[in-house]
Design an enzyme around this catalytic site. Structure first.
Site, PDB file in Angstrom:
ATOM      1  N   CYS A 179       0.831  -1.304  -0.048  1.00 29.81           N
ATOM      2  CA  CYS A 179      -0.009   0.089   0.027  1.00 29.81           C
ATOM      3  C   CYS A 179       1.044   1.199   0.021  1.00 29.81           C
ATOM      4  O   CYS A 179       1.900   1.377   0.390  1.00 29.81           O
ATOM      5  CB  CYS A 179      -0.774  -0.014   1.405  1.00 29.81           C
ATOM      6  SG  CYS A 179      -1.954   1.433   1.448  1.00 29.81           S
ATOM      7  N   CYS A 212       0.814   4.851   3.634  1.00 28.01           N
ATOM      8  CA  CYS A 212       1.824   5.245   4.550  1.00 28.01           C
ATOM      9  C   CYS A 212       3.196   5.146   3.839  1.00 28.01           C
ATOM     10  O   CYS A 212       3.623   4.109   3.078  1.00 28.01           O
ATOM     11  CB  CYS A 212       1.741   4.138   5.820  1.00 28.01           C
ATOM     12  SG  CYS A 212       0.393   4.356   6.646  1.00 28.01           S
ATOM     13  N   CYS A 220       0.958  23.450   7.233  1.00 23.50           N
ATOM     14  CA  CYS A 220       1.003  22.302   6.978  1.00 23.50           C
ATOM     15  C   CYS A 220       2.229  22.270   5.902  1.00 23.50           C
ATOM     16  O   CYS A 220       2.623  21.146   5.348  1.00 23.50           O
ATOM     17  CB  CYS A 220      -0.269  21.679   6.110  1.00 23.50           C
ATOM     18  SG  CYS A 220      -0.715  22.707   4.786  1.00 23.50           S
ATOM     19  N   ASP A 242      -3.844  30.630   9.075  1.00 19.64           N
ATOM     20  CA  ASP A 242      -3.770  28.932   8.538  1.00 19.64           C
ATOM     21  C   ASP A 242      -3.738  28.712   7.210  1.00 19.64           C
ATOM     22  O   ASP A 242      -4.797  28.171   6.530  1.00 19.64           O
ATOM     23  CB  ASP A 242      -4.976  28.141   9.251  1.00 19.64           C
ATOM     24  CG  ASP A 242      -4.668  26.542   9.155  1.00 19.64           C
ATOM     25  OD1 ASP A 242      -3.836  26.110   8.622  1.00 19.64           O
ATOM     26  OD2 ASP A 242      -5.758  25.966   9.373  1.00 19.64           O
TER      27      ASP A 242
END
Ligand code: SAM
Length: 409
Positions: free
Chosen positions: A65, A68, A363, A337
């Site tokens: 996968c 991650c 982020c 933000d």
């Protein structure tokens, strides 16, 4: 030809890097690895000497996968690495900060996921895209997603049967809400009468809160409410939402603390009110956001809520038309933000406006550090910073920070 390399560091994407540079995915600093070099990337990697930070991946899907990148590393190693990524970005700008302990969201807490679904001869195949490929890996035991999202994967498959084309891959975004599952589909067949009817029936059959198809709302059985403090907000389909409720709470706690005591707050890049609405329990808030549908949702949430101070909204492109010092002067705290690009134009105006406190949520450590440098040059101190990891086992890093204006600036 197989060659051997020693990994010296991790890159921004979480890949191990050896001198060259040679990139070796899923390796760790200090490891000796061998493999075949394709351009700058090592393939068919064998770990000859493993790091003592290497662990068995908790998830059985990790090998195939692509969801991650860092499950092969110990949790403490990943946490330290994310803090270091932020520290290095600051150092590159000649800055430092008091780093608070990292906050990491628990396993299985992701409340939104985009599931790829392909129709096959036997039915459907649904999951995440594989590592660096367009194959799809099924993820019934995924350790990232809330169990309610995993349980909803069959809904994504059912929608692909109804409206997925034979060749294309459907992107089905599943979001948990107070009203049930909020589903937004992209990449399906064009809508026509029969498909719309079938999708409306599927919304009923699966008890969905809302279903939208390529941006068009097909049916809404229940408002897909997100609760921000005392307010219930119905975000437009696909609107930005923090990845985990836990991460949202950690960011909100940092922002609340950073702005505590303020009576008038401006919330820039406010989204649907994640911060504005809880902050309105103690302060008047002006929320500015680029998407008008999001400011409308925020406004409606505020109007229905009880006991909040005044919240005003403004739909405005803050890259092209940042708030000017004159417009900022009535606020005693700023929350900002921005998306990954940061907020260069708006921060240039904040550097002129010189409001007492700025809570910056980011982020992207690199654009954050660039903007932080502008603020520090203008007379602010970066008082503290906290890394918040909502994207566990990924290379993604988020943070909240408090800037205070130096006396006599
Ligand atoms: C990281 S999100 C944060 C949203 C909100 N603070 C939250 O926590 O839910 C960034 C927000 O900036 C908005 N945005 C992106 N580009 C913008 C622009 N040029 N001007 C104003 N808002 C923008 C996006 O729509 C999004 O809602």
């Amino acid at each position: 030809m197989t060659q051997t390399y020693t990994i010296t560091r991790l890159g921004h994407q979480g890949d191990g890097i050896s001198d060259g540079p040679v990139y070796a995915p899923r390796t760790l600093p200090g490891e000796v690895v061998s493999g075949t070099l394709l351009g700058q990337f090592l393939s068919d990697i064998r770990v000859e000497t493993p790091s003592d930070q290497r662990v068995k991946a908790p998830c059985r899907h990790y090998k195939s996968c692509g969801g991650c990148q860092l499950q092969h590393a110990a949790d403490d190693f990943v946490a330290d690495w994310k803090v270091e990524v932020v520290r290095n970005a600051l150092t590159a700008q000649g800055l430092e900060a008091d780093m608070r302990p990292i906050h990491t969201s628990p396993e299985r807490s992701r409340r939104r996921a985009t599931i790829a679904v392909r129709r096959t001869k036997k039915g459907t195949l649904a999951g995440f895209h594989g590592r660096a490929s367009d194959t799809i890996t099924e993820i019934p035991d995924c350790h990232l997603l809330d169990l309610a999202l995993i349980a909803a994967i069959p809904v994504a498959e059912a929608l692909a049967v109804l409206g997925g084309s034979r060749k294309g891959v459907l992107a089905v975004t599943l979001t948990l809400s107070e009203g049930g599952l909020d589903v937004a589909v992209k990449g399906g067949k064009s809508l026509d009468g029969p498909l719309e009817l079938a999708l409306a029936q599927a919304t009923e059959k699966h008890g969905l809160a809302r279903l939208s198809w390529d941006g068009e709302v097909i049916a809404m059985r229940q408002p897909p409410v997100q609760r921000f403090g005392a307010a219930d907000v119905v975000p437009p389909s696909g609107a930005f939402l923090q990845a985990t409720k836990d991460g949202e709470q950690a960011l909100l706690q940092a922002v609340s603390e950073a702005t505590s005591g303020a009576k008038r707050i401006v919330d820039l890049f406010a989204g649907c009110g994640t911060f504005s609405l809880p902050l309105a329990e103690t302060a008047e808030v002006h929320a500015v956001e680029g998407e008008a549908a999001m400011t409308q949702a925020l406004d409606q949430g505020w109007r229905r809520a009880q006991g909040l101070k005044r919240v005003t909204t403004e739909a405005r492109d803050l890259f092209r038309r940042p708030l000017m010092p004159d417009e900022l002067k009535s606020f005693d705290a700023v929350v900002i933000d921005p998306p990954r690009a940061g907020a260069e134009a708006q921060v240039a105006e904040l550097a002129q406006a010189l409001r007492p406190v700025i809570a910056y949520v980011s982020c992207n450590p690199v654009t954050f550090a660039r903007d932080a440098k502008t603020l520090v040059n203008a007379g602010y101190t970066l008082e503290w910073l906290q890394v918040v990891d909502q994207f566990r086992w990924s290379s993604h890093t988020e943070l909240a920070a408090r800037f205070i204006l130096n006396p006599k600036t």
